[in-house]
Design a protein around this motif. Sequence first.
Motif, PDB file in Angstrom:
ATOM      1  N   ARG A 134       0.836  -1.204   0.000  1.00 26.82           N
ATOM      2  CA  ARG A 134       0.000   0.000   0.000  1.00 26.82           C
ATOM      3  C   ARG A 134       0.870   1.254   0.000  1.00 26.82           C
ATOM      4  O   ARG A 134       0.542   2.249  -0.655  1.00 26.82           O
ATOM      5  N   ALA A 135       1.987   1.211   0.747  1.00 29.55           N
ATOM      6  CA  ALA A 135       2.896   2.361   0.774  1.00 29.55           C
ATOM      7  C   ALA A 135       3.439   2.645  -0.623  1.00 29.55           C
ATOM      8  O   ALA A 135       3.567   3.812  -1.020  1.00 29.55           O
ATOM      9  N   PHE A 136       3.760   1.592  -1.355  1.00 26.35           N
ATOM     10  CA  PHE A 136       4.274   1.781  -2.724  1.00 26.35           C
ATOM     11  C   PHE A 136       3.209   2.421  -3.602  1.00 26.35           C
ATOM     12  O   PHE A 136       3.503   3.332  -4.393  1.00 26.35           O
ATOM     13  N   ARG A 137       1.950   1.979  -3.449  1.00 29.33           N
ATOM     14  CA  ARG A 137       0.864   2.569  -4.249  1.00 29.33           C
ATOM     15  C   ARG A 137       0.667   4.043  -3.894  1.00 29.33           C
ATOM     16  O   ARG A 137       0.439   4.884  -4.778  1.00 29.33           O
ATOM     17  N   ILE A 138       0.748   4.351  -2.600  1.00 25.55           N
ATOM     18  CA  ILE A 138       0.612   5.749  -2.180  1.00 25.55           C
ATOM     19  C   ILE A 138       1.735   6.588  -2.765  1.00 25.55           C
ATOM     20  O   ILE A 138       1.523   7.710  -3.240  1.00 25.55           O
ATOM     21  N   ALA A 139       2.963   6.026  -2.732  1.00 26.26           N
ATOM     22  CA  ALA A 139       4.117   6.740  -3.296  1.00 26.26           C
ATOM     23  C   ALA A 139       3.920   7.019  -4.776  1.00 26.26           C
ATOM     24  O   ALA A 139       4.200   8.127  -5.256  1.00 26.26           O
ATOM     25  N   GLU A 140       3.441   6.045  -5.495  1.00 23.60           N
ATOM     26  CA  GLU A 140       3.214   6.229  -6.928  1.00 23.60           C
ATOM     27  C   GLU A 140       2.101   7.246  -7.186  1.00 23.60           C
ATOM     28  O   GLU A 140       2.171   8.027  -8.149  1.00 23.60           O
ATOM     29  N   ASN A 141       1.095   7.237  -6.335  1.00 21.34           N
ATOM     30  CA  ASN A 141       0.024   8.233  -6.459  1.00 21.34           C
ATOM     31  C   ASN A 141       0.569   9.640  -6.223  1.00 21.34           C
ATOM     32  O   ASN A 141       0.228  10.593  -6.953  1.00 21.34           O
ATOM     33  N   ILE A 142       1.424   9.772  -5.199  1.00 19.53           N
ATOM     34  CA  ILE A 142       2.054  11.066  -4.916  1.00 19.53           C
ATOM     35  C   ILE A 142       2.897  11.507  -6.107  1.00 19.53           C
ATOM     36  O   ILE A 142       2.837  12.667  -6.546  1.00 19.53           O
ATOM     37  N   ARG A 143       3.695  10.567  -6.619  1.00 16.63           N
ATOM     38  CA  ARG A 143       4.569  10.901  -7.754  1.00 16.63           C
ATOM     39  C   ARG A 143       3.747  11.350  -8.958  1.00 16.63           C
ATOM     40  O   ARG A 143       4.092  12.323  -9.644  1.00 16.63           O
ATOM     41  N   GLY A 144       2.622  10.664  -9.182  1.00 17.08           N
ATOM     42  CA  GLY A 144       1.773  11.046 -10.305  1.00 17.08           C
ATOM     43  C   GLY A 144       1.123  12.401 -10.109  1.00 17.08           C
ATOM     44  O   GLY A 144       0.996  13.193 -11.051  1.00 17.08           O
TER      45      GLY A 144
END
Length: 467
Positions: free
Chosen positions: A391-401
């Motif tokens: 989930r942390a990785f998905r949040i990070a990718e969402n932030i990056r996007g």
Amino acid sequence: MTVDTLPVTTSSLSTDEMEWQFIIDAVDPAIRSLVADIVEKCAPEGVEFFYSTLLNHPEATPFLSSQIVNDHLHAALLKWCRSLFSSTAPDLSALVATQRKIGFVHARIRVPLHVVMHGARLLKSTLRQSLFENLSSPTDLPRAINYVENMMDLAIETMSREFVRDLQKEIETDEAYRLVTLGQDVTLEREVQRAALLDWGHKILLAICCNAPPPLPLLEASGFGLWLNHKGSLLFPNTSGIEHIKAAIRKIDRVLIPSLATETPPAATRIHELQAQIEEIRFLMDDLFKKSEAFESGRDPLTCTLNRRFLPTIMAREVAQAIRRQVPLSILMIDIDHFKTINDRYGHTGGDAVLREVAEKLIASCRTSDFVFRYGGEEFLVVLVETDQQRAFRIAENIRGNIAKVSTPPTGNALSVTVSIGVAHFDGHPDYTHLIDDADRALYYAKERGRNCTVLATSELASLPRL
């Protein structure tokens, strides 16, 4: 046992270093060599006994596990024993620095001081027994015991002094963070949490009335529950009101919801009791907010994120919660790509505008229970509570996007901003700096891979050298 002192002083030595020098000068080098040989021979067995005993100590078990001992602590204690009782005179400044560092780490991971002292007593007793078993000379034995006990006592004294000093800083920082939290818009925070509680109440009642399949949503796992456990308890520390709220949540999650989930149709009295508990929580929460003073201090003035000096307080507390409650914890280390180029091209006004916008998007991408810090010039650190690594990785990718969109600095020129992100997941080590180091290492490799990407910290990554 008192430390033997000699009238030998050196102006270049600190007070701590002089105390060590007195002990070392007072012992015959031959005794020091004998002790070093005995420690080398007996230390592995002593360290084994030391940790096997502490692993069964009720107040040590929250900080220790067999895996942590085997992976990190066993070898470290062996190294400490050998360095403390080396056959050659040690480097005094390094010796003092080591004891201070150990005391600092104990404070950082919040090991109770009496547990440290209990461990030291065990180790000293083991070493004393080894001396009795290996030395028969009526003159060598008391000298060796005197030397070992003086060295151990001074080491523990140095550690304890640093422990108390750092713990005092933590207490002061805890209070300062509470004041910063109060310095937010308290009225807005109260309304946000009231809305979160109301939203959960509507969802649970709808699920009950519609006979939704289990599991029903628990209040502790809701947005309000996460906020209460991670920020509310800091905002209102050691108050009876917050304990009453937590008791009400436990009753809802462990008594009312399980009974309602098994009743078809649900009993009206149970639903009324659930509504009454929710209303009681709302009343208690409002009362807590009313009693709080609101004033601003301590936030990063540019980005309104948390100041880095609060990081030790928050990280130590979240790691302790992760261990005690067996919940996941992850952090993100975020760096704005090519920020120096942005500053060079648009000036510091443009750079500041980018920092503000990135911070706003970071905060908007996180829950109210998470923590966002300004970590460095263009670096941010995000603490994601109760969040596993996927989930942390998905949040990070969402932030990056979200960040990788066109920004407009004061010059009016369109600007594309990207970030590199390192993600690390809590692996059970009680010292939070290991988690930060993992995230920092992952961020380093994200930048090495060309930036504008997210890298997850893994054991394989930890073994790779930095270029």
